[in-house]
Design a protein around this motif. Structure first.
Motif, PDB file in Angstrom:
ATOM      1  N   CYS A  33     -12.125   1.824  -3.585  1.00 60.47           N
ATOM      2  CA  CYS A  33     -12.631   1.421  -2.273  1.00 60.47           C
ATOM      3  C   CYS A  33     -14.128   1.652  -2.223  1.00 60.47           C
ATOM      4  O   CYS A  33     -14.605   2.705  -2.641  1.00 60.47           O
ATOM      5  N   TRP A  67      -7.307   3.073  -2.855  1.00 57.23           N
ATOM      6  CA  TRP A  67      -5.967   2.870  -2.293  1.00 57.23           C
ATOM      7  C   TRP A  67      -4.998   2.754  -3.462  1.00 57.23           C
ATOM      8  O   TRP A  67      -5.306   2.143  -4.483  1.00 57.23           O
ATOM      9  N   VAL A 127       0.844  -1.192   0.000  1.00 61.16           N
ATOM     10  CA  VAL A 127       0.000   0.000   0.000  1.00 61.16           C
ATOM     11  C   VAL A 127       0.884   1.249   0.000  1.00 61.16           C
ATOM     12  O   VAL A 127       1.674   1.476   0.903  1.00 61.16           O
ATOM     13  N   LYS A 177      -3.330   5.610   1.136  1.00 60.23           N
ATOM     14  CA  LYS A 177      -4.736   5.278   1.370  1.00 60.23           C
ATOM     15  C   LYS A 177      -5.566   6.539   1.203  1.00 60.23           C
ATOM     16  O   LYS A 177      -5.462   7.459   2.009  1.00 60.23           O
TER      17      LYS A 177
END
Ligand SMILES: *Cc1c(COP(=O)(O)O)cnc(C)c1O
Ligand code: SF4
Length: 359
Positions: free
Chosen positions: A353, A339, A331, A334
Motif C-alpha cells: 500500500c 493488504w 481482502v 488490512k
C-alpha cells in the motif's frame, strides 16, 4: 387441382395453437401430470407462457419449465412482500420509479410474453390492457420537469410488448428532452419471443442512440438460434446489449450452468451485466438461493470465465435502499503497509500500500 393454401382451411386451429397458455388445463399433458392441482396457483398468481417458450420446455421441472409453470410451493410460501423494494413509495408520478437522483425507471408496459413465477414486479404485470397513454404522458411530464434526470430506463412489464409505433414515439418524446442523455431498455423479448425483434424494430431503435438494451436470460437453454438472431439484429444496429439474470434454485444455481449461461450470452454479443439475488415477493421461497452460496458461485466463476463474461452479483435492499454489488471476500487483512489478499486459487498474497498522503 390441390387447394393452393391448404393451411387456410384450418385457421381456427392454427390460431388456437399459437395462443399463449394462461390456464394450467391448456398445458401439454406430457409436461404436467396433474394440471388440475395447479389451477389454484394460477388463480393466485396468473400464468402465461407463449408458444415459443413453451416449445423449449421438456418437463415442468426442467430449468425452463420451473421459471414459468405454476408450482404448488407458491401457495405454501407465507413470507415475502408484494413490494419488497418499496417501489410504490418511490413512485412520484404514474409509471415512474425515482430512487437514484439521475436516473429513473419508466414502466411503459404492464404486459409480458411470459409470466416468470419469480417476478419481482408481478403485482404490476398482467395479461390485461396496456398502460394508458395518459399515464405515459404524465410520466413524460415528470421527466421533462426534472432536469437532474439524465437516464431513462424503459421497463415494465416488457417495453417490447408495445407496438413499434408506440414504443418509438415514447423514445422520440424522451429524445426531445434535452437533459435526457442515455436511454436504456430492459426487455425479455429477445430471449422469450425472439421474432418480436424485426429488422424494422432494430432500425427504429437505432434512431435513438446512445441506446442500451438489457435482456433477461437465466439459463443456457434459453439461448437458441432464434434468440441469437434477435440479439444479432440489435447488435448490428449498434445497440450495446447487456443481460440480467436472477439466481434461481433448480434453474441456474450451479457453477457449470452459470458458466455456460454467461459464455453463451457473450457468444450472442450480450455482455453479462447483473446476476440478481431473488427479491422475495410472495410465492417465491422455493427459488431462493442463500447469499453464501451465491458468493461461492461467483468465486468459482473467476477462474473459469473471461472477465468479460462475469456479471456483478447484486442485492436490492429492502425498503428501497438501492442495489449493492457483493463480491467474494478478497481482502484477508488490512495492514498499514500492505493488504493481505486472496487470489482466485485461494492463495494469499501481500499487496503493498502507498502511504496515505499527508493532509
Ligand atoms: C435497478 C434500478 C435502477 C437501475 O440501476 P442500475 O444499477 O443503473 O442498473 C434504477 N432505478 C431503480 C428504481 C432501480 O430499481
Ligand atoms: S419478463 Fe420480467 S417483468 Fe415480465 S414477468 Fe418476467 S421477470 Fe417479470
Amino acid at each position: 387441382m390441390p387447394a393452393p393454401f391448404a393451411t387456410s382451411v384450418f385457421p381456427v386451429q392454427l390460431n388456437a395453437t399459437r395462443r399463449s397458455v394462461v390456464h394450467p388445463r391448456d398445458l401439454p399433458e406430457n409436461l404436467v401430470a396433474d394440471r388440475q392441482a395447479l389451477a389454484p396457483v394460477s388463480e393466485r398468481f396468473p400464468m402465461k407462457i407463449n408458444p415459443y417458450f413453451l416449445g423449449l420446455i421438456r418437463s415442468a421441472d426442467d430449468p425452463l419449465g420451473r421459471q414459468v409453470i405454476p408450482h404448488p410451493d407458491e401457495l405454501r410460501d407465507a413470507a415475502g412482500a408484494e413490494d419488497p423494494l418499496a417501489e410504490e413509495r418511490q413512485s412520484p408520478a404514474p409509471q415512474i420509479l425515482h430512487r437514484y437522483p439521475h436516473r429513473v425507471v419508466f414502466l411503459v408496459s404492464s404486459r409480458c410474453a411470459v409470466h416468470c413465477r419469480f417476478c419481482m414486479r408481478k403485482r404490476r404485470v398482467a395479461d390485461g390492457p396496456q398502460v394508458p397513454v395518459a399515464m405515459i404522458d404524465k410520466g413524460l411530464d415528470y421527466i421533462r420537469a426534472h432536469t437532474e434526470i439524465n437516464e431513462v430506463i424503459l421497463s415494465g412489464g416488457d417495453p417490447l410488448m408495445l407496438a413499434d409505433d408506440r414504443l418509438l414515439s415514447i423514445l422520440q418524446a424522451l429524445r426531445r428532452i434535452g437533459h435526457v442523455r442515455l436511454l436504456r431498455l430492459h426487455s425479455r423479448m429477445p430471449i422469450v419471443q425472439p421474432r418480436r425483434v424485426t429488422p424494422d424494430l432494430a432500425a427504429g431503435l437505432a434512431r435513438f442512440h446512445p441506446l442500451y438494451l438489457n435482456v433477461h436470460c437465466n439459463h443456457p437453454g434459453e439461448i437458441t438460434s432464434a434468440s441469437a438472431a434477435a440479439c444479432g439484429l440489435l447488435a448490428d444496429a449498434g445497440i450495446a446489449l447487456g443481460s440480467q439474470s436472477v439466481l434461481l434454485r433448480g434453474v441456474n444455481d450451479a457453477a457449470e450452468i452459470l458458466t455456460a449461461l454467461f459464455e453463451g450470452l457473450l457468444a450472442i454479443r450480450v455482455k453479462p451485466y447483473y446476476l440478481h439475488q431473488l427479491d422475495r415477493v410472495p410465492g417465491t421461497a422455493h427459488f431462493e438461493v442463500p447469499l453464501a452460496v451465491g458468493l461461492e458461485l461467483m468465486a468459482a466463476l473467476r477462474g473459469r470465465l473471461s472477465g468479460m463474461a462475469i456479471p456483478h452479483y447484486m442485492i436490492d435492499l429492502p425498503g428501497g435502499g438501492g442495489k449493492i454489488a457483493l463480491t467474494p471476500d478478497a481482502v484477508v487483512e488490512k495492514l498499514p503497509s500492505h493488504w493481505r489478499v486472496r487470489n482466485w486459487q485461494g492463495r494469499v498474497y501481500d499487496y503493498p500500500c502507498a502511504a496515505s498522503p499527508k493532509k
